[in-house]
Write a protein that holds these residues in place. Structure first.
Motif, short mmCIF file in Angstrom:
data_model
loop_
_atom_site.label_atom_id
_atom_site.label_comp_id
_atom_site.label_asym_id
_atom_site.label_seq_id
_atom_site.Cartn_x
_atom_site.Cartn_y
_atom_site.Cartn_z
N LEU A 197 1.92 8.38 4.94
CA LEU A 197 1.32 9.67 5.29
C LEU A 197 1.39 10.65 4.12
O LEU A 197 0.44 11.39 3.84
CB LEU A 197 2.01 10.27 6.52
CG LEU A 197 1.58 9.73 7.88
CD1 LEU A 197 2.45 10.30 8.99
CD2 LEU A 197 0.10 10.07 8.14
N LEU A 198 2.52 10.66 3.43
CA LEU A 198 2.65 11.52 2.25
C LEU A 198 1.60 11.16 1.20
O LEU A 198 0.96 12.05 0.62
CB LEU A 198 4.05 11.39 1.64
CG LEU A 198 5.20 12.05 2.40
CD1 LEU A 198 6.53 11.66 1.77
CD2 LEU A 198 5.05 13.57 2.41
N ALA A 199 1.42 9.86 0.97
CA ALA A 199 0.45 9.41 -0.03
C ALA A 199 -0.97 9.83 0.34
O ALA A 199 -1.73 10.32 -0.50
CB ALA A 199 0.54 7.90 -0.20
N LEU B 61 0.63 17.70 10.73
CA LEU B 61 1.47 18.15 11.85
C LEU B 61 2.35 17.02 12.37
O LEU B 61 3.52 17.22 12.69
CB LEU B 61 0.60 18.72 12.97
CG LEU B 61 -0.08 20.05 12.69
CD1 LEU B 61 -1.04 20.42 13.82
CD2 LEU B 61 0.97 21.16 12.52
N LEU B 62 1.76 15.82 12.44
CA LEU B 62 2.53 14.65 12.90
C LEU B 62 3.67 14.36 11.95
O LEU B 62 4.81 14.09 12.38
CB LEU B 62 1.60 13.45 13.01
CG LEU B 62 2.26 12.13 13.43
CD1 LEU B 62 2.82 12.23 14.83
CD2 LEU B 62 1.23 10.99 13.34
N LEU C 35 -9.79 18.31 10.61
CA LEU C 35 -8.94 18.21 11.80
C LEU C 35 -8.05 16.98 11.73
O LEU C 35 -6.87 17.02 12.12
CB LEU C 35 -9.82 18.16 13.06
CG LEU C 35 -10.52 19.47 13.45
CD1 LEU C 35 -11.45 19.23 14.64
CD2 LEU C 35 -9.48 20.54 13.81
N LEU C 36 -8.60 15.87 11.22
CA LEU C 36 -7.82 14.64 11.11
C LEU C 36 -6.66 14.82 10.14
O LEU C 36 -5.52 14.41 10.43
CB LEU C 36 -8.73 13.50 10.65
CG LEU C 36 -8.09 12.12 10.52
CD1 LEU C 36 -7.57 11.66 11.89
CD2 LEU C 36 -9.08 11.12 9.96
N ARG C 37 -6.91 15.46 9.00
CA ARG C 37 -5.86 15.68 8.02
C ARG C 37 -4.82 16.68 8.52
O ARG C 37 -3.62 16.52 8.28
CB ARG C 37 -6.47 16.15 6.70
CG ARG C 37 -7.16 15.02 5.95
CD ARG C 37 -8.20 15.52 4.97
NE ARG C 37 -8.79 14.43 4.20
CZ ARG C 37 -9.69 13.58 4.67
NH1 ARG C 37 -10.10 13.69 5.93
NH2 ARG C 37 -10.19 12.61 3.92
#
Length: 250
Positions: A223-225, A14-15, A7-9
């Motif tokens: 976030l990408l990393a 989504l963010l 859920l966190l990922r």
């Protein structure tokens, strides 16, 4: 992986998608970081376009690094190539010896401004972890497994393709993961030589003293990393479990 982690990922993904596709929705979050009426959201280009260009540069360089490093790793683990191992290590260490900014300075006069010098710098920088992990993965394959494959009548090429590389793949993937994650951050310097990417956002923030821009570029890269790191880790664990199951039943 626990349900909470999933859920966190998913929330982080989504963010990220929401921010790069509709950044203006997040303006209230960044407005406290601006001064003198400066824009709260980067307005000199599309964040989505810059993010895609950044990813294209990183994965293009990583693909080239992977092909070269894996082939070189295979070569020096064959009897005919073992004597070239020290030379190969020296060559792949070039990217780590010279900082990427120095490679850019050398490459620009040769290939011009834009994505090409950045691709060269990232390609060289990404060779070492993939090469070393390829060596580790291939040399850790059990001699008993290789003897069994040889006893089954497999040719050296079949043993490589059907036994050695599949068994080494989780370790090779770990090297590729490390290369990608490092290059995601390193690619930001490409904007200093007019390469499209998220470095544009960070540099624009530094030039205009706009902390909001700097944070936006850095947050998207981070976030990408994280997400790509987790994607590779999942692939590595899945492959390792499959190989463990095969080993247990063989």
């Amino acid at each position: 992986m626990s349900r909470g982690s999933v859920l966190l990922r998913a929330s982080a993904l989504l963010l990220l998608v929401a921010f790069v596709t509709a950044p203006d929705l997040f303006a209230p979050v960044f407005e406290p970081l601006t001064v003198n009426g400066a824009p709260a959201i980067y307005n000199q280009g599309s964040l989505l376009t810059l993010t895609l260009a950044h990813l294209a540069t990183v994965f293009g360089a990583t693909l080239a690094s992977t092909v070269v490093a894996v082939l070189l790793g295979i070569f020096v683990t064959r009897p005919m190539g073992m004597e070239f191992l020290p030379l190969s290590r020296s060559l792949v260490n070039i990217g780590q010896t010279f900082p990427p900014i120095a490679v850019l300075a050398i490459a620009v006069p040769l290939v011009g401004f834009g994505a090409k010098p950045t691709l060269i710098a990232l390609f060289l920088y990404g060779l070492l972890p993939i090469f070393e992990n390829t060596l580790t993965g291939l040399t850790q394959v059990s001699p008993l497994t290789l003897e069994a494959a040889k006893g089954m009548g497999m040719s050296p090429s079949r043993r490589l393709l059907e036994v050695e590389l599949p068994l080494a793949m989780p370790i090779i993937l770990a090297g590729i993961r490390l290369s990608v994650v490092i290059n995601l951050g390193t690619a930001t310097i490409g904007s200093t030589v007019a390469a499209k990417g998220l470095g544009e956002v960070i540099i624009a923030g530094l030039q205009s003293n706009n902390t909001a821009f700097i944070l936006q570029g850095g947050a998207v890269v981070a976030l990408l990393a994280i997400l790509i790191h987790d994607l590779f880790m999942t692939a590595e664990r899945t492959m390792a479990r499959k190989l463990g199951g095969v080993a247990a039943t063989s």
